[in-house]
Design an enzyme around this catalytic site. Structure first.
Site, PDB file in Angstrom:
ATOM      1  N   HIS A 115       0.815  -1.221   0.000  1.00  0.00           N
ATOM      2  CA  HIS A 115       0.000   0.000   0.000  1.00  0.00           C
ATOM      3  C   HIS A 115       0.851   1.274   0.000  1.00  0.00           C
ATOM      4  O   HIS A 115       0.329   2.364  -0.202  1.00  0.00           O
ATOM      5  CB  HIS A 115      -0.904  -0.006   1.235  1.00  0.00           C
ATOM      6  CG  HIS A 115      -2.347   0.275   0.944  1.00  0.00           C
ATOM      7  ND1 HIS A 115      -2.898   0.290  -0.318  1.00  0.00           N
ATOM      8  CD2 HIS A 115      -3.381   0.549   1.788  1.00  0.00           C
ATOM      9  CE1 HIS A 115      -4.180   0.550  -0.238  1.00  0.00           C
ATOM     10  NE2 HIS A 115      -4.502   0.726   1.018  1.00  0.00           N
ATOM     11  N   ASP A 144      -0.806   2.314  -5.402  1.00  0.00           N
ATOM     12  CA  ASP A 144      -0.837   0.890  -5.723  1.00  0.00           C
ATOM     13  C   ASP A 144      -2.182   0.516  -6.333  1.00  0.00           C
ATOM     14  O   ASP A 144      -3.178   1.221  -6.153  1.00  0.00           O
ATOM     15  CB  ASP A 144      -0.617   0.075  -4.447  1.00  0.00           C
ATOM     16  CG  ASP A 144      -1.719   0.326  -3.422  1.00  0.00           C
ATOM     17  OD1 ASP A 144      -2.545  -0.576  -3.189  1.00  0.00           O
ATOM     18  OD2 ASP A 144      -1.773   1.440  -2.858  1.00  0.00           O
ATOM     19  N   ASN A 204      -9.238   2.790  -1.298  1.00  0.00           N
ATOM     20  CA  ASN A 204      -9.792   3.688  -0.283  1.00  0.00           C
ATOM     21  C   ASN A 204      -9.142   5.062  -0.260  1.00  0.00           C
ATOM     22  O   ASN A 204      -9.803   6.064   0.026  1.00  0.00           O
ATOM     23  CB  ASN A 204      -9.711   3.043   1.102  1.00  0.00           C
ATOM     24  CG  ASN A 204     -10.714   1.921   1.253  1.00  0.00           C
ATOM     25  OD1 ASN A 204     -11.749   1.905   0.597  1.00  0.00           O
ATOM     26  ND2 ASN A 204     -10.409   0.963   2.107  1.00  0.00           N
TER      27      ASN A 204
END
Length: 193
Positions: free
Chosen positions: A19, A92, A113
Site C-alpha cells: 500500500h 498501488d 480507499n
C-alpha cells in the site's frame, strides 16, 4: 503549479508494504531532486517543492493514513488553489499484476480507499492517477492482508526495475498533456508477469 501526491501510510510498520508504493515513489523523487520532506502540520502531510522548467511542483505524502488521504489533499488544493487537472496521484493497484503500470484520468477509484477519500473530498475524480500493480501469484488472500503485506525479495526486484524506468515521471507530467503522457511514456511498460 502541479501537485504530485504519493499515497501510503505513515510509520515504520508500513514501510515496504504494498500500500506504500506512492510513498516510495515520492521518496524516490525527493532523492532525484535533492530535496527533503518537511512536515506541514496545517496540511497533515510531508511536502517538498521543486521547480521544473519554470513550473512549481509540490510533492506530498499525506500523514492522515490511507483511508483519509483526501483530508490532506483537500487542504493543500484549497491553500494553493491547484487546478484539479494539475494533480497527479501515485498509488498501488490490487487489480493489476505486480509491476504493471497505467496512467488514467477521470476514472473511478476501483475500490482503492485512498483514491475514494480524495474523490469524496475534492468532489471530482477528474485528476490524473499513476498506478502500479501489486497483485502477486496468490490472489486468494484477503485484500487487507495483501495491501498491508510486505514485498518479498523477488517482488522487490521487480519493483526496483519498474522504479528505475520512472525517473522522468514528474518531468513528463509537467511537460506533457495527459493524452500524450499515456500514449508515449508509460502505458505499455509492463515488467511484471
Amino acid at each position: 503549479m502541479k501537485l504530485v501526491i504519493g499515497l501510503g501510510n505513515p510509520g515504520r510498520e508500513y514501510e515496504n508494504t504494498r500500500h506504500n508504493i506512492g510513498f516510495e515513489l515520492a521518496d524516490m523523487f525527493a532523492k532525484k531532486y535533492n530535496c527533503n520532506f518537511k512536515t506541514e502540520k496545517k496540511f497533515e502531510a510531508d511536502i517538498f517543492d521543486v521547480n521544473i522548467n519554470g513550473e512549481k511542483v509540490i510533492v506530498v505524502k499525506p500523514l492522515t493514513y490511507m483511508n483519509l488521504s483526501g483530508n490532506a489533499v483537500k487542504k493543500i488544493v484549497d491553500f494553493y488553489n491547484v487546478d484539479i487537472k494539475d494533480i497527479l496521484i501515485m498509488h498501488d493497484d490490487l487489480d493489476m499484476t505486480l509491476g504493471k503500470i497505467r496512467i488514467v484520468n477521470n476514472s473511478s477509484s476501483g475500490g482503492h480507499n485512498g483514491v475514494k477519500s480524495i474523490t469524496n473530498c475534492l468532489g471530482t475524480q477528474d485528476y490524473v492517477r499513476f498506478k502500479i500493480g501489486i497483485s502477486g501469484k496468490n490472489n486468494s488472500i484477503q485484500a487487507i492482508d495483501c495491501v498491508l503485506g510486505k514485498f518479498n525479495k523477488e517482488e522487490r526486484t521487480i519493483l526496483d526495475e519498474v522504479y528505475s524506468k520512472l525517473d522522468n515521471l514528474i518531468d513528463d507530467f509537467v511537460n506533457y498533456d495527459v493524452v500524450k503522457l499515456k500514449r508515449e511514456s508509460y502505458d505499455f511498460l509492463t515488467l511484471g508477469n
